[in-house]
Scaffold this active site. Structure first.
Site, PDB file in Angstrom:
ATOM      1  CE  LYS A   1      45.565  28.698  37.660  1.00  0.00           C
ATOM      2  NZ  LYS A   1      44.125  28.990  37.811  1.00  0.00           N
TER       3      LYS A   1
ATOM      4  CB  CYS B   1      48.726  37.598  43.277  1.00  0.00           C
ATOM      5  SG  CYS B   1      47.167  36.924  42.778  1.00  0.00           S
TER       6      CYS B   1
ATOM      7  CG  ASN C   1      43.194  29.733  43.301  1.00  0.00           C
ATOM      8  OD1 ASN C   1      43.252  30.934  43.536  1.00  0.00           O
ATOM      9  ND2 ASN C   1      43.909  29.174  42.361  1.00  0.00           N
TER      10      ASN C   1
ATOM     11  CB  SER D   1      40.716  29.010  40.692  1.00  0.00           C
ATOM     12  OG  SER D   1      40.530  30.116  41.529  1.00  0.00           O
TER      13      SER D   1
ATOM     14  CE  LYS E   1      37.959  35.502  42.088  1.00  0.00           C
ATOM     15  NZ  LYS E   1      38.936  35.712  40.994  1.00  0.00           N
TER      16      LYS E   1
ATOM     17  CG  ASN F   1      46.679  32.126  36.692  1.00  0.00           C
ATOM     18  OD1 ASN F   1      45.765  32.733  36.146  1.00  0.00           O
ATOM     19  ND2 ASN F   1      46.782  32.033  38.000  1.00  0.00           N
TER      20      ASN F   1
ATOM     21  CG  LEU G   1      43.966  39.238  44.494  1.00  0.00           C
ATOM     22  CD1 LEU G   1      44.973  39.427  45.615  1.00  0.00           C
ATOM     23  CD2 LEU G   1      44.186  37.900  43.819  1.00  0.00           C
TER      24      LEU G   1
HETATM   25  C1  LIG Z   1      37.074  35.548  35.306  1.00  0.00           C
HETATM   26  C2  LIG Z   1      38.274  34.746  35.704  1.00  0.00           C
HETATM   27  C3  LIG Z   1      38.686  34.715  37.043  1.00  0.00           C
HETATM   28  C4  LIG Z   1      39.800  33.968  37.437  1.00  0.00           C
HETATM   29  N1  LIG Z   1      40.172  33.935  38.759  1.00  0.00           N
HETATM   30  C5  LIG Z   1      41.234  33.167  39.141  1.00  0.00           C
HETATM   31  C6  LIG Z   1      41.618  33.066  40.509  1.00  0.00           C
HETATM   32  O1  LIG Z   1      40.986  33.643  41.416  1.00  0.00           O
HETATM   33  N2  LIG Z   1      42.711  32.311  40.810  1.00  0.00           N
HETATM   34  C7  LIG Z   1      43.426  31.643  39.857  1.00  0.00           C
HETATM   35  O2  LIG Z   1      44.404  30.957  40.177  1.00  0.00           O
HETATM   36  N3  LIG Z   1      43.068  31.690  38.548  1.00  0.00           N
HETATM   37  C8  LIG Z   1      42.000  32.435  38.169  1.00  0.00           C
HETATM   38  N4  LIG Z   1      41.635  32.465  36.842  1.00  0.00           N
HETATM   39  C9  LIG Z   1      42.402  31.682  35.840  1.00  0.00           C
HETATM   40  C10 LIG Z   1      41.712  30.350  35.518  1.00  0.00           C
HETATM   41  O3  LIG Z   1      41.591  29.546  36.677  1.00  0.00           O
HETATM   42  C11 LIG Z   1      42.481  29.576  34.421  1.00  0.00           C
HETATM   43  O4  LIG Z   1      43.785  29.314  34.871  1.00  0.00           O
HETATM   44  C12 LIG Z   1      42.547  30.353  33.109  1.00  0.00           C
HETATM   45  O5  LIG Z   1      41.323  30.993  32.834  1.00  0.00           O
HETATM   46  C13 LIG Z   1      42.928  29.474  31.910  1.00  0.00           C
HETATM   47  O6  LIG Z   1      41.972  28.478  31.665  1.00  0.00           O
HETATM   48  P1  LIG Z   1      40.802  28.643  30.529  1.00  0.00           P
HETATM   49  O7  LIG Z   1      41.502  29.030  29.254  1.00  0.00           O
HETATM   50  O8  LIG Z   1      40.125  27.308  30.474  1.00  0.00           O
HETATM   51  O9  LIG Z   1      39.919  29.732  31.011  1.00  0.00           O
HETATM   52  C14 LIG Z   1      40.527  33.223  36.452  1.00  0.00           C
HETATM   53  C15 LIG Z   1      40.095  33.242  35.101  1.00  0.00           C
HETATM   54  C16 LIG Z   1      38.984  33.980  34.721  1.00  0.00           C
HETATM   55  C17 LIG Z   1      38.563  33.956  33.272  1.00  0.00           C
END
Ligand SMILES: Cc1cc2nc3c(=O)[nH]c(=O)nc-3n(C[C@H](O)[C@H](O)[C@H](O)COP(=O)(O)O)c2cc1C
Length: 303
Positions: free
Chosen positions: A165, A130, A99, A21, A45, A192, A73
Site C-alpha cells: 500500500k 508509518c 493490513n 483498512s 485494521k 493511503n 496504530l
Molecule cells: C479512521 C481511519 C483509520 C485508518 N487506518 C488505516 C490503517 O490502519 N492502515 C492503513 O493502511 N490505512 C488506514 N487508513 C487509510 C484508509 O485505509 C484509506 O487508504 C484512506 O482512508 C483513503 O480512502 P477513503 O478516501 O475511501 O477513506 C485509515 C483511514 C481512516 C479514515
C-alpha cells in the site's frame, strides 16, 4: 449472467468492491448489519506486533468533503489477531486481507511471517506509510531506499500474495510503485491518506493532538484517481484503487483508470451499506454499456 470476479495475482475476488483498512474494523460488527460475505474482500485494521493504544484524542476532524484522522496504530496486536480475530473472520465468506504495520522492519517481518502461517489468509497488505524510527522519523513509503528494503525483507518471509500500500505523500508515485514491483510486490494498493492539518481558530490550536493527520474522503478522489492512472501505466502488477469512493460510478472510474479492484474507506462511516449499493450501481452501469465481464472495464479509459 455477468462476471464480477477479478484476480489480484492468484487471488480470486468475487467482485472488485472491498473495504479499506481502518474503516471497517475486522468486519465482524458490520456483519451484524449485513452479510459482508457479499464483498470482494475485507482489508482489516492495521496489525502491529505488540498492542498499541494509538494517539491521544482528539484524533479525528471533519473537513470539507472529507476527514482528517490521527488514530495512530491502535490495535490489539498480533497475538490477539491470530487467537481471537482470525478464527471468527475466516467464517465471513470473503477474502480477509490483514493490513500490517510497524515502526521498524523487524516488527513488520515478524507479523508477515506469522500471517504466512495462517492457512485461510491468502494475502497481506503492507502499509508502508508509518514512521520509521530508524530513519529519523521518515516513513518507509516516502523513501526509495525505504520501499526497496522493506518490500525485499517482507518478500523473503511472505510467500502468498503481497499487496504493497503506497503513500501518496511523494513527488513521483509511479517511481515508488515501480520500486515496490521490482522488489517483489504482487500488487499495489493506493492511496493511503494525504498529510493534512486542521486548526480551531477560536482556541488558536490545532484540532488533532498530533497537529497533522491523514486526509481521506471525497476531497482526495481526483488526486487518488490521477495517481492510480499513473501507477497502472507504470507497472505490470494489479493495482487496487482507493480514495474518496462513494458510489458505484466512482468505483468504475478507478477501474477505467486501471484499477483491478477498489477499496472503500471513509464512506463506510457515512453509509454503512454503501458497498452493497455500489455493487448494484456497477451492475446497472454494465447493463447500460452492454458489458458482461467487469474485467472489460479495467484500464478501458479512452484518451
Ligand atoms: C479512521 C481511519 C483509520 C485508518 N487506518 C488505516 C490503517 O490502519 N492502515 C492503513 O493502511 N490505512 C488506514 N487508513 C487509510 C484508509 O485505509 C484509506 O487508504 C484512506 O482512508 C483513503 O480512502 P477513503 O478516501 O475511501 O477513506 C485509515 C483511514 C481512516 C479514515
Amino acid at each position: 449472467m455477468k462476471n464480477f470476479s477479478v484476480k489480484i495475482n492468484n487471488l480470486e475476488l468475487k467482485n472488485p468492491i472491498t473495504t479499506a483498512s481502518g474503516t471497517f474494523g475486522d468486519g465482524l460488527l458490520m456483519n451484524r448489519i449485513y452479510d459482508v460475505g457479499e464483498l470482494g474482500a475485507i482489508f482489516t485494521k492495521g496489525t502491529t506486533l505488540e498492542p498499541r493504544q494509538g494517539n491521544a484524542p482528539q484524533r479525528m476532524a471533519e473537513t470539507a468533503s472529507g476527514m482528517l484522522n490521527a488514530v495512530g496504530l491502535q490495535n490489539n496486536g498480533l497475538d490477539y489477531y491470530v487467537n481471537e480475530i482470525y478464527p471468527e473472520i475466516i467464517q465471513l465468506g470473503t477474502e480477509i486481507i490483514p493490513n500490517i504495520n510497524g515502526s521498524k522492519i523487524e516488527d513488520y517481518v515478524a507479523v508477515a511471517h506469522k500471517m504466512n502461517e495462517l492457512e485461510r489468509i491468502n494475502a497481506i497488505e503492507l502499509n508502508i506509510s508509518c514512521p520509521n524510527v530508524k530513519e529519523g522519523g521518515m516513513a518507509f513509503g516516502v523513501s526509495e531506499k525505504g520501499i526497496a528494503e522493506i518490500v525485499r525483507e517482507i518478500r523473503a518471509v511472505y510467500h502468498k500474495t503481497l499487496i504493497v500500500k503506497l503513500s501518496p505523500n511523494v513527488t513521483n508515485i509511479a517511481r515508488m510503485a515501480s520500486i515496490a514491483e521490482d522488489h517483489g510486490a504482487d500488487a499495489l494498493s493506493l492511496v493511503n491518506t494525504f498529510l493534512g492539518m486542521a486548526i480551531d481558530a477560536e482556541r488558536q490550536r490545532p484540532i488533532l493532538s498530533t497537529v497533522t493527520g491523514g486526509l481521506s474522503g471525497p476531497a482526495i478522489k481526483p488526486i487518488a484517481l490521477r495517481m492510480v492512472w499513473q501507477v497502472a501505466n507504470a507497472v505490470k502488477i494489479p493495482v487496487i484503487g482507493i480514495g474518496g469512493i462513494t458510489n458505484g460510478i466512482d468505483a468504475i472510474e478507478f477501474m477505467l483508470a486501471g484499477a483491478t479492484a477498489v477499496q472503500v474507506g471513509t464512506y463506510n462511516f457515512v453509509d454503512p451499506l454503501c458497498t452493497l449499493k455500489m455493487l448494484e450501481e456497477m451492475s446497472d452501469y454494465m447493463d447500460r454499456h452492454s458489458i458482461s465481464d467487469v474485467n472489460e472495464i479495467i484500464g478501458a479509459l479512452k484518451i
